[in-house]
Structure formats: structure tokens, C-alpha cells
Design an enzyme around this catalytic site. Structure first.
Site, PDB file in Angstrom:
ATOM      1  N   PRO A   2       0.822  -1.206   0.000  1.00 23.25           N
ATOM      2  CA  PRO A   2       0.000   0.000   0.000  1.00 23.25           C
ATOM      3  C   PRO A   2       0.862   1.265   0.000  1.00 23.25           C
ATOM      4  CG  PRO A   2      -0.602  -1.503   1.786  1.00 23.25           C
ATOM      5  CD  PRO A   2       0.684  -1.984   1.226  1.00 23.25           C
ATOM      6  N   GLU A   3       0.545   2.197  -0.891  1.00 21.37           N
ATOM      7  CA  GLU A   3       1.248   3.479  -0.904  1.00 21.37           C
ATOM      8  C   GLU A   3       0.260   4.578  -0.519  1.00 21.37           C
ATOM      9  OE1 GLU A   3       4.031   3.923  -4.117  1.00 21.37           O
ATOM     10  OE2 GLU A   3       4.334   1.771  -4.248  1.00 21.37           O
ATOM     11  N   ARG A 248      13.629  -2.243  -1.869  1.00 25.15           N
ATOM     12  CA  ARG A 248      14.787  -2.143  -2.748  1.00 25.15           C
ATOM     13  C   ARG A 248      14.465  -2.220  -4.224  1.00 25.15           C
ATOM     14  NH1 ARG A 248      18.887  -6.050   0.414  1.00 25.15           N
ATOM     15  NH2 ARG A 248      17.181  -7.456  -0.034  1.00 25.15           N
TER      16      ARG A 248
END
Ligand SMILES: [Zn+2]
Length: 263
Positions: A2-3, A248
Site C-alpha cells: 500500500p502506498e 529495494r
């Protein structure tokens, strides 16, 4: 993962179910707050701040939750069970609705006056009413040797970007992810692109950054490693950058986001 856009939409849904209603049940399934009981208190409002959720409750208390990698809030009618295997961390219910926090990465209860302790470090919220692009640029510029890819993910610079919007923003800005922030000519533009992308997606469940919602065409680079760039046709690259096991992943187009800028 989720952003900011997903968290913003989650806050809106939680708010519709909880705000202005008295809690008839609260069940904290985390050791630190296992005995907490908010029954009888009205929920005042639910806000998102970057990727954090703040549910403010009568009596000066705030429920602070974070979805982290795979958390979600589900809204249902009260009394509904949850499917087996779901790890419920927190349940808040009123007479009409039940909000079930599943696999939440963080559940905390703190005085509303102390919210700064948990969100005070955050940079300007890309979806906040107090969004301040100038401040975001100032914070990004503070450590010029940091790569732009890492700087965009650092929530202390600006809040709301995860690996998806990082990749999409850098593609649209034509920036190689490892370029030092100090060598990025137009940080203003980068910040504007990120904010535009999050805004465009804050009300919809399916993220689209290209303007084309068809599967496989809804993002420029994210989720498209090894496939042809929608703009130039070259193969999209995939790599890793920075620290942290989950943050990453980076995808980019070597042609559209060249390491060296010519001309
Ligand atoms: Zn390309």
C-alpha cells in the site's frame, strides 16, 4: 504494497464507517494494548498522513495504524466473522459497521496530543491539505549526494511514495534512479509528477499512471520488468537499490532514463 493513495482511500472508507458514531466494540489484538477498551466513545475523525492512519476518538485518544507490507482495513456489517487464516490485529465496530484491521504492520493507541511522536518526522504529505512542494524540494535537496531513488522513498522528505510511485515518477521525469539528488536539475518537476500521480489515483482502487487502464498498460515500468517499454520499445530493467528488504526493488528503462544525459 500500500502506498499513499491506498492509505488515503482507506482513511476515507474508515471515516465513512466510523466517524461520528459511538463504538460498541473495540478489540486490540496486540500485546501492548490488549486491555484497551474504547467502547462508548465516539470516533471523531479518521485521517491519513503519508502512509499512516490516525483514527481520533473522543476523550483525546488516537488509534494509530500502519498497513506496512500487506495490511488492510475491511469494512463490513457488525458481527461478521473473518475468514480463517486472517490475522486480525484490531477490530472497531459501531451499531452499523465493523472495521477489521487485518495484518496491520502497526497498531498503537496514544494521546491525540502526542501524534507528532509518530508522524512528526514525516515530510509534506503528497495528498495532504497542507501539501507544500517547496518544503518537499527543500528536504530532498538537504542531502545532495543521496540518490534520487532513495530520497523519494524517504518519508521524511515527502510522505506517501512507495516503490510503485517511485518507479513511475522517475520514468516520467526521465531520471536514472541512481542520479544524486544534487545533480537533478528540476526537483520541482519530479515532486509535481509524484503528486499528480498520487492525486489521480487517490479515489480509485486500480492504479493507473499511463492514462490507459488496460492490463499491462496501466503502468510505465512498475510490474513490467523484462517487457518492452511503452514509450521506446526497449526492455525494462529491474534492480535493487538502497536499504530495507521490501523497499529495494527498482524498475526503469535504460533508454528513457539514461545514466548519462547527453546534449
Ligand atoms: Zn523507454
Amino acid at each position: 504494497m500500500p502506498e499513499g493513495d491506498v492509505v488515503h482511500l482507506t482513511a476515507k472508507r474508515l471515516g465513512l464507517a466510523l466517524d461520528g458514531r459511538v463504538l460498541t466494540r473495540s478489540d486490540f489484538r496486540v500485546p501492548a494494548h490488549a486491555t484497551a477498551d474504547l467502547t462508548g466513545r465516539a470516533v471523531l475523525e479518521t485521517r491519513s498522513r503519508g502512509k499512516h492512519l490516525l483514527t481520533r476518538v473522543e476523550g483525546g485518544l488516537t488509534v494509530h495504524t500502519h498497513l506496512r507490507m500487506e495490511g488492510s482495513w475491511r469494512i463490513s456489517r457488525p458481527g461478521r466473522g473473518t475468514p480463517p487464516g486472517d490475522v486480525v490485529r484490531l477490530l472497531l465496530a459501531n451499531e452499523e459497521w465493523q472495521a477489521t484491521g487485518v495484518r496491520l504492520g502497526m497498531v498503537d493507541l496514544l494521546p491525540t496530543g502526542h501524534e507528532a511522536r509518530v508522524v512528526g518526522h514525516l515530510g509534506p504529505d503528497l495528498l495532504g491539505a497542507d501539501w507544500d512542494p517547496g518544503e518537499a524540494v527543500r528536504r530532498l535537496s538537504a542531502v545532495p549526494e543521496t540518490t534520487i531513488g532513495e530520497a523519494l522513498l524517504d518519508q521524511r522528505n515527502l510522505a506517501g511514495i512507495g516503490t510503485i510511485y517511485r518507479a513511475e515518477t522517475l520514468f516520467l521525469a526521465g531520471l536514472w534512479p541512481w542520479r544524486p539528488v544534487g545533480a537533478v536539475e528540476d526537483l520541482d518537476k519530479v515532486v509535481r509528477i509524484a503528486q499528480r500521480l498520487l492525486h489521480a489515483n487517490k479515489e480509485r482502487p486500480n492504479r493507473v499512471t499511463t492514462g490507459d487502464a488496460r492490463p499491462g498498460r496501466d503502468t510505465w515500468v512498475y510490474g513490467r520488468a523484462g517487457r518492452a517499454c511503452l514509450r521506446c520499445g526497449n526492455r525494462i530493467s529491474r534492480g535493487e537499490m538502497g536499504r530495507g528488504p521490501q523497499e529495494r526493488l527498482i524498475v526503469w528503462c535504460r533508454h528513457c532514463q539514461p545514466e548519462r544525459v547527453t546534449g
